[in-house]
Design a protein around this motif. Structure first.
Motif, PDB file in Angstrom:
ATOM      1  N   THR A   6      -5.782  -3.053  -9.091  1.00 33.21           N
ATOM      2  CA  THR A   6      -6.785  -3.303  -8.052  1.00 33.21           C
ATOM      3  C   THR A   6      -6.266  -4.389  -7.116  1.00 33.21           C
ATOM      4  OG1 THR A   6      -7.875  -4.924  -9.467  1.00 33.21           O
ATOM      5  CG2 THR A   6      -8.777  -2.689  -9.501  1.00 33.21           C
ATOM      6  N   PRO A   7      -6.780  -4.426  -5.901  1.00 33.43           N
ATOM      7  CA  PRO A   7      -6.336  -5.476  -4.980  1.00 33.43           C
ATOM      8  C   PRO A   7      -6.891  -6.839  -5.383  1.00 33.43           C
ATOM      9  CG  PRO A   7      -7.383  -3.653  -3.803  1.00 33.43           C
ATOM     10  CD  PRO A   7      -7.687  -3.485  -5.261  1.00 33.43           C
ATOM     11  N   VAL A   8      -6.089  -7.857  -5.199  1.00 32.34           N
ATOM     12  CA  VAL A   8      -6.601  -9.213  -5.362  1.00 32.34           C
ATOM     13  C   VAL A   8      -6.852  -9.842  -4.000  1.00 32.34           C
ATOM     14  CG1 VAL A   8      -5.668  -9.650  -7.660  1.00 32.34           C
ATOM     15  CG2 VAL A   8      -4.250 -10.109  -5.668  1.00 32.34           C
ATOM     16  N   GLU A   9      -6.170  -9.315  -2.958  1.00 29.66           N
ATOM     17  CA  GLU A   9      -6.396  -9.845  -1.621  1.00 29.66           C
ATOM     18  C   GLU A   9      -6.095  -8.761  -0.601  1.00 29.66           C
ATOM     19  OE1 GLU A   9      -4.084 -13.276  -0.535  1.00 29.66           O
ATOM     20  OE2 GLU A   9      -5.270 -13.613   1.274  1.00 29.66           O
ATOM     21  N   ILE A  10      -6.955  -8.655   0.418  1.00 36.12           N
ATOM     22  CA  ILE A  10      -6.741  -7.722   1.518  1.00 36.12           C
ATOM     23  C   ILE A  10      -6.746  -8.536   2.798  1.00 36.12           C
ATOM     24  CG2 ILE A  10      -7.667  -5.712   2.752  1.00 36.12           C
ATOM     25  CD1 ILE A  10      -8.979  -4.836   0.124  1.00 36.12           C
ATOM     26  N   ARG A  11      -5.626  -8.477   3.522  1.00 34.81           N
ATOM     27  CA  ARG A  11      -5.483  -9.307   4.726  1.00 34.81           C
ATOM     28  C   ARG A  11      -5.173  -8.443   5.935  1.00 34.81           C
ATOM     29  NH1 ARG A  11      -2.490 -11.592   0.902  1.00 34.81           N
ATOM     30  NH2 ARG A  11      -0.725 -10.366   1.627  1.00 34.81           N
ATOM     31  N   GLN A  12      -5.823  -8.768   7.036  1.00 31.78           N
ATOM     32  CA  GLN A  12      -5.433  -8.140   8.295  1.00 31.78           C
ATOM     33  C   GLN A  12      -4.412  -9.030   8.990  1.00 31.78           C
ATOM     34  OE1 GLN A  12      -8.232  -6.128  10.900  1.00 31.78           O
ATOM     35  NE2 GLN A  12      -9.849  -6.860   9.560  1.00 31.78           N
ATOM     36  N   ASN A  13      -3.413  -8.395   9.609  1.00 32.97           N
ATOM     37  CA  ASN A  13      -2.430  -9.143  10.372  1.00 32.97           C
ATOM     38  C   ASN A  13      -2.407  -8.590  11.791  1.00 32.97           C
ATOM     39  OD1 ASN A  13      -0.264 -10.403  11.477  1.00 32.97           O
ATOM     40  ND2 ASN A  13       1.030 -10.193   9.655  1.00 32.97           N
ATOM     41  N   SER A  16       0.958  -8.106  13.921  1.00 30.36           N
ATOM     42  CA  SER A  16       1.838  -6.967  13.674  1.00 30.36           C
ATOM     43  C   SER A  16       1.059  -5.670  13.510  1.00 30.36           C
ATOM     44  CB  SER A  16       2.690  -7.227  12.424  1.00 30.36           C
ATOM     45  OG  SER A  16       1.862  -7.450  11.309  1.00 30.36           O
ATOM     46  N   ALA A  17      -0.274  -5.708  13.759  1.00 29.04           N
ATOM     47  CA  ALA A  17      -1.136  -4.522  13.648  1.00 29.04           C
ATOM     48  C   ALA A  17      -0.978  -3.851  12.283  1.00 29.04           C
ATOM     49  CB  ALA A  17      -0.857  -3.528  14.776  1.00 29.04           C
ATOM     50  N   THR A  18      -1.013  -4.687  11.250  1.00 32.65           N
ATOM     51  CA  THR A  18      -0.891  -4.154   9.895  1.00 32.65           C
ATOM     52  C   THR A  18      -1.997  -4.690   8.997  1.00 32.65           C
ATOM     53  OG1 THR A  18       0.621  -5.951   9.310  1.00 32.65           O
ATOM     54  CG2 THR A  18       1.634  -3.855   9.940  1.00 32.65           C
ATOM     55  N   LEU A  19      -2.186  -3.975   7.907  1.00 33.83           N
ATOM     56  CA  LEU A  19      -3.063  -4.415   6.830  1.00 33.83           C
ATOM     57  C   LEU A  19      -2.174  -4.651   5.616  1.00 33.83           C
ATOM     58  CD1 LEU A  19      -6.185  -4.609   6.088  1.00 33.83           C
ATOM     59  CD2 LEU A  19      -5.840  -2.391   4.995  1.00 33.83           C
ATOM     60  N   GLU A  20      -2.402  -5.773   4.960  1.00 34.74           N
ATOM     61  CA  GLU A  20      -1.616  -6.105   3.765  1.00 34.74           C
ATOM     62  C   GLU A  20      -2.537  -6.178   2.567  1.00 34.74           C
ATOM     63  OE1 GLU A  20       1.858  -9.023   5.599  1.00 34.74           O
ATOM     64  OE2 GLU A  20       0.675  -9.681   3.879  1.00 34.74           O
ATOM     65  N   ILE A  21      -2.105  -5.576   1.489  1.00 33.25           N
ATOM     66  CA  ILE A  21      -2.877  -5.649   0.249  1.00 33.25           C
ATOM     67  C   ILE A  21      -1.990  -6.210  -0.849  1.00 33.25           C
ATOM     68  CG2 ILE A  21      -4.148  -4.366  -1.508  1.00 33.25           C
ATOM     69  CD1 ILE A  21      -4.917  -2.331   0.596  1.00 33.25           C
ATOM     70  N   SER A  22      -2.464  -7.294  -1.477  1.00 32.39           N
ATOM     71  CA  SER A  22      -1.799  -7.816  -2.671  1.00 32.39           C
ATOM     72  C   SER A  22      -2.522  -7.261  -3.883  1.00 32.39           C
ATOM     73  CB  SER A  22      -1.862  -9.346  -2.712  1.00 32.39           C
ATOM     74  OG  SER A  22      -1.201  -9.895  -1.595  1.00 32.39           O
ATOM     75  N   TRP A  23      -1.747  -6.661  -4.795  1.00 34.24           N
ATOM     76  CA  TRP A  23      -2.342  -6.025  -5.976  1.00 34.24           C
ATOM     77  C   TRP A  23      -2.214  -6.933  -7.187  1.00 34.24           C
ATOM     78  CZ3 TRP A  23      -4.623  -1.371  -4.888  1.00 34.24           C
ATOM     79  CH2 TRP A  23      -4.229  -0.740  -3.702  1.00 34.24           C
ATOM     80  N   ASN A  24      -3.044  -6.628  -8.202  1.00 29.91           N
ATOM     81  CA  ASN A  24      -3.046  -7.488  -9.394  1.00 29.91           C
ATOM     82  C   ASN A  24      -1.813  -7.304 -10.276  1.00 29.91           C
ATOM     83  OD1 ASN A  24      -3.760  -4.998 -10.369  1.00 29.91           O
ATOM     84  ND2 ASN A  24      -5.451  -5.708 -11.638  1.00 29.91           N
TER      85      ASN A  24
END
Ligand SMILES: [Zn+2]
Length: 99
Positions: A6-13, A16-24
């Motif tokens: 599952t994601p631990v963090e969802i960040r918009q950037n 760079s017009a991107t979405l970043e997801i850090s997973w557990n």
């Protein structure tokens, strides 16, 4: 991929017009906003891709909202007014591996 990722963090950037997801599990995924919009799997977009029709998407599209759907997905609203797409974790992990 284990089932309990599952994601631990969802960040918009926006820069760079991107979405970043850090997973557990420590993995970080990056998606272009337009790629996510074109990967929408709502009924309307699925019908378009079944017909091999292009999904309308401006190149400068941005994400205006991200809402949790239960504990398994997010619903993403885009700047073209389209907010029907639900992106389950498993789909998001698979999607990144394809791009
Ligand atoms: Zn859609």
């Amino acid at each position: 991929m284990p089932n309990n990722v599952t994601p631990v963090e969802i960040r918009q950037n926006p820069a760079s017009a991107t979405l970043e997801i850090s997973w557990n599990d420590g993995y970080v995924s990056r998606y272009g906003n337009a790629a996510l919009r074109r990967a929408c799997r709502c009924t309307t977009c699925r019908q378009l891709s079944d017909k091999h029709a292009p999904i309308p998407c401006p190149d400068d599209i941005s994400i205006v909202s991200i809402d949790a759907v239960g504990a398994y997905a997010i619903q993403i609203g885009f700047s073209d007014g389209h907010d029907r797409g639900i992106f389950p974790w498993e789909y998001l992990r698979k999607l990144e591996n394809e791009t």
